[in-house]
Design a protein around this motif. Sequence first.
Motif, PDB file in Angstrom:
ATOM      1  N   PRO A 158      12.966  16.627 -24.146  1.00  0.00           N
ATOM      2  CA  PRO A 158      12.213  16.982 -22.900  1.00  0.00           C
ATOM      3  C   PRO A 158      13.038  18.036 -22.064  1.00  0.00           C
ATOM      4  CG  PRO A 158      13.295  15.083 -22.492  1.00  0.00           C
ATOM      5  CD  PRO A 158      13.353  15.190 -23.984  1.00  0.00           C
ATOM      6  N   ASP A 164       9.359  19.504 -25.973  1.00  0.00           N
ATOM      7  CA  ASP A 164       8.614  18.501 -26.291  1.00  0.00           C
ATOM      8  C   ASP A 164       8.972  17.299 -25.949  1.00  0.00           C
ATOM      9  OD1 ASP A 164      10.266  18.002 -28.352  1.00  0.00           O
ATOM     10  OD2 ASP A 164       9.246  18.129 -30.236  1.00  0.00           O
ATOM     11  N   LYS A 165       8.152  16.333 -26.180  1.00  0.00           N
ATOM     12  CA  LYS A 165       8.427  14.814 -25.705  1.00  0.00           C
ATOM     13  C   LYS A 165       9.747  14.228 -26.231  1.00  0.00           C
ATOM     14  CE  LYS A 165       6.207  11.047 -27.155  1.00  0.00           C
ATOM     15  NZ  LYS A 165       5.272   9.901 -27.392  1.00  0.00           N
ATOM     16  N   TRP A 196       5.893  20.294 -16.451  1.00  0.00           N
ATOM     17  CA  TRP A 196       5.327  20.700 -17.877  1.00  0.00           C
ATOM     18  C   TRP A 196       4.509  22.106 -17.759  1.00  0.00           C
ATOM     19  CZ3 TRP A 196       7.392  19.185 -22.100  1.00  0.00           C
ATOM     20  CH2 TRP A 196       7.723  18.080 -21.966  1.00  0.00           C
TER      21      TRP A 196
END
Length: 127
Positions: free
Chosen positions: A37, A33-34, A24
């Motif tokens: 990924p 983002d989550k 990250w």
Amino acid sequence: YAWQDKHRPRKPRYFNRVHTGYEWNKYNQTHYDKDNPPPKVVQGYKFNIFYPDLIDRTSAPTYRVEKDPESDETVVLRFTAGPPYEDVAFRIVSREWEYNRRRGFRNTFDRGVLQLHFRFKRHRYRR
């Protein structure tokens, strides 16, 4: 197996794990983002190599890192123990290791099991 097979040259048994995860960094934080990924990267390795029938129990097995003749991005990690075991080698990613025990480094030989666990150093970008 039979007694005479105990001292026949052979490869040791092993159980290895590759530790992968997300990095990250600033670029990945802004573009991923989550739910979406970034691609996973190799963050470390865990090698467990079993030597139950070593003839010379006083000297521990060793490892060494050799340059890979085929690629600059990988190195060869070679484990040497002595008779009756042959050398076993693995091709791993060529990055700098983290030797701190608190960060997961482990190099032990106990009860016939050589354990080499390590993670790679994380370089923080600073301007």
